[in-house]
Design a protein around this motif. Structure first.
Motif, PDB file in Angstrom:
ATOM      1  N   TRP A   1       0.828  -1.203   0.000  1.00  3.53           N
ATOM      2  CA  TRP A   1       0.000   0.000   0.000  1.00  3.53           C
ATOM      3  C   TRP A   1       0.864   1.256   0.000  1.00  3.53           C
ATOM      4  O   TRP A   1       0.595   2.219  -0.668  1.00  3.53           O
ATOM      5  CB  TRP A   1      -0.928  -0.016   1.218  1.00  3.53           C
ATOM      6  N   CYS A   2       1.933   1.230   0.762  1.00  8.94           N
ATOM      7  CA  CYS A   2       2.764   2.419   0.884  1.00  8.94           C
ATOM      8  C   CYS A   2       4.232   2.000   0.783  1.00  8.94           C
ATOM      9  O   CYS A   2       4.782   1.406   1.709  1.00  8.94           O
ATOM     10  CB  CYS A   2       2.476   3.102   2.220  1.00  8.94           C
ATOM     11  N   ALA A   3       4.851   2.285  -0.351  1.00 10.12           N
ATOM     12  CA  ALA A   3       6.246   1.916  -0.564  1.00 10.12           C
ATOM     13  C   ALA A   3       6.942   3.039  -1.306  1.00 10.12           C
ATOM     14  O   ALA A   3       6.330   3.796  -2.044  1.00 10.12           O
ATOM     15  CB  ALA A   3       6.344   0.619  -1.352  1.00 10.12           C
ATOM     16  N   ARG A   4       8.244   3.129  -1.065  1.00  9.93           N
ATOM     17  CA  ARG A   4       9.061   4.119  -1.766  1.00  9.93           C
ATOM     18  C   ARG A   4      10.193   3.368  -2.446  1.00  9.93           C
ATOM     19  O   ARG A   4      10.803   2.494  -1.853  1.00  9.93           O
ATOM     20  CB  ARG A   4       9.607   5.145  -0.777  1.00  9.93           C
TER      21      ARG A   4
ATOM     22  N   ILE B   1       9.364  -0.207   2.545  1.00  8.08           N
ATOM     23  CA  ILE B   1       7.951  -0.249   2.901  1.00  8.08           C
ATOM     24  C   ILE B   1       7.731   0.750   4.030  1.00  8.08           C
ATOM     25  O   ILE B   1       8.453   0.754   5.025  1.00  8.08           O
ATOM     26  CB  ILE B   1       7.530  -1.660   3.332  1.00  8.08           C
ATOM     27  N   LEU B   2       6.750   1.605   3.866  1.00 14.80           N
ATOM     28  CA  LEU B   2       6.478   2.660   4.833  1.00 14.80           C
ATOM     29  C   LEU B   2       5.261   2.296   5.678  1.00 14.80           C
ATOM     30  O   LEU B   2       4.332   1.657   5.198  1.00 14.80           O
ATOM     31  CB  LEU B   2       6.229   3.983   4.104  1.00 14.80           C
ATOM     32  N   TYR B   3       5.283   2.736   6.926  1.00 16.06           N
ATOM     33  CA  TYR B   3       4.190   2.436   7.842  1.00 16.06           C
ATOM     34  C   TYR B   3       3.741   3.722   8.530  1.00 16.06           C
ATOM     35  O   TYR B   3       4.519   4.646   8.719  1.00 16.06           O
ATOM     36  CB  TYR B   3       4.619   1.437   8.908  1.00 16.06           C
TER      37      TYR B   3
ATOM     38  N   SER C   1       2.593   7.152   9.867  1.00 15.77           N
ATOM     39  CA  SER C   1       2.657   8.527   9.383  1.00 15.77           C
ATOM     40  C   SER C   1       3.655   8.708   8.254  1.00 15.77           C
ATOM     41  O   SER C   1       3.621   9.706   7.558  1.00 15.77           O
ATOM     42  CB  SER C   1       3.010   9.468  10.529  1.00 15.77           C
ATOM     43  N   GLU C   2       4.565   7.744   8.043  1.00 12.79           N
ATOM     44  CA  GLU C   2       5.511   7.836   6.928  1.00 12.79           C
ATOM     45  C   GLU C   2       4.774   7.827   5.583  1.00 12.79           C
ATOM     46  O   GLU C   2       5.251   8.391   4.617  1.00 12.79           O
ATOM     47  CB  GLU C   2       6.498   6.686   6.961  1.00 12.79           C
ATOM     48  N   CYS C   3       3.630   7.166   5.538  1.00 13.84           N
ATOM     49  CA  CYS C   3       2.863   7.055   4.287  1.00 13.84           C
ATOM     50  C   CYS C   3       2.282   8.394   3.859  1.00 13.84           C
ATOM     51  O   CYS C   3       2.035   8.606   2.689  1.00 13.84           O
ATOM     52  CB  CYS C   3       1.718   6.060   4.440  1.00 13.84           C
ATOM     53  N   ASP C   4       2.041   9.272   4.814  1.00 20.17           N
ATOM     54  CA  ASP C   4       1.396  10.546   4.490  1.00 20.17           C
ATOM     55  C   ASP C   4       2.365  11.566   3.904  1.00 20.17           C
ATOM     56  O   ASP C   4       1.932  12.598   3.421  1.00 20.17           O
ATOM     57  CB  ASP C   4       0.749  11.124   5.751  1.00 20.17           C
ATOM     58  N   ARG C   5       3.630  11.300   3.937  1.00 17.62           N
ATOM     59  CA  ARG C   5       4.600  12.283   3.433  1.00 17.62           C
ATOM     60  C   ARG C   5       4.749  12.206   1.953  1.00 17.62           C
ATOM     61  O   ARG C   5       4.599  11.284   1.301  1.00 17.62           O
ATOM     62  CB  ARG C   5       5.966  12.059   4.074  1.00 17.62           C
TER      63      ARG C   5
END
Length: 62
Positions: A42-45, A54-56, A58-62
């Motif tokens: 869902w949230c990866a950089r 893989i971000l988890y 509040s990191e995903c909101d940046r």
């Protein structure tokens, strides 16, 4: 020569619903496309070298 209202009304009758469908379709396809591009996460950089982080939370909101 047809008058302007006789051409304008059918053009608007086609273009307005088509625009709405395209906007809604784009909004609905945005996140599934991002998840597909992120290999199911869902949230990866991704870095330039291709490594995935893989971000988890509040990191995903940046």
């Amino acid at each position: 020569m047809p008058s302007r209202p006789s051409v304008l009304i059918p053009a608007l009758a086609i273009s307005i619903p088509l625009t709405i469908v395209l906007i809604v379709g784009g909004c609905l396809a945005h996140y599934p496309a991002r998840v597909w591009l992120a290999d199911g996460y869902w949230c990866a950089r991704f870095s330039r070298s291709g490594t995935r982080t893989i971000l988890y939370g509040s990191e995903c909101d940046r």
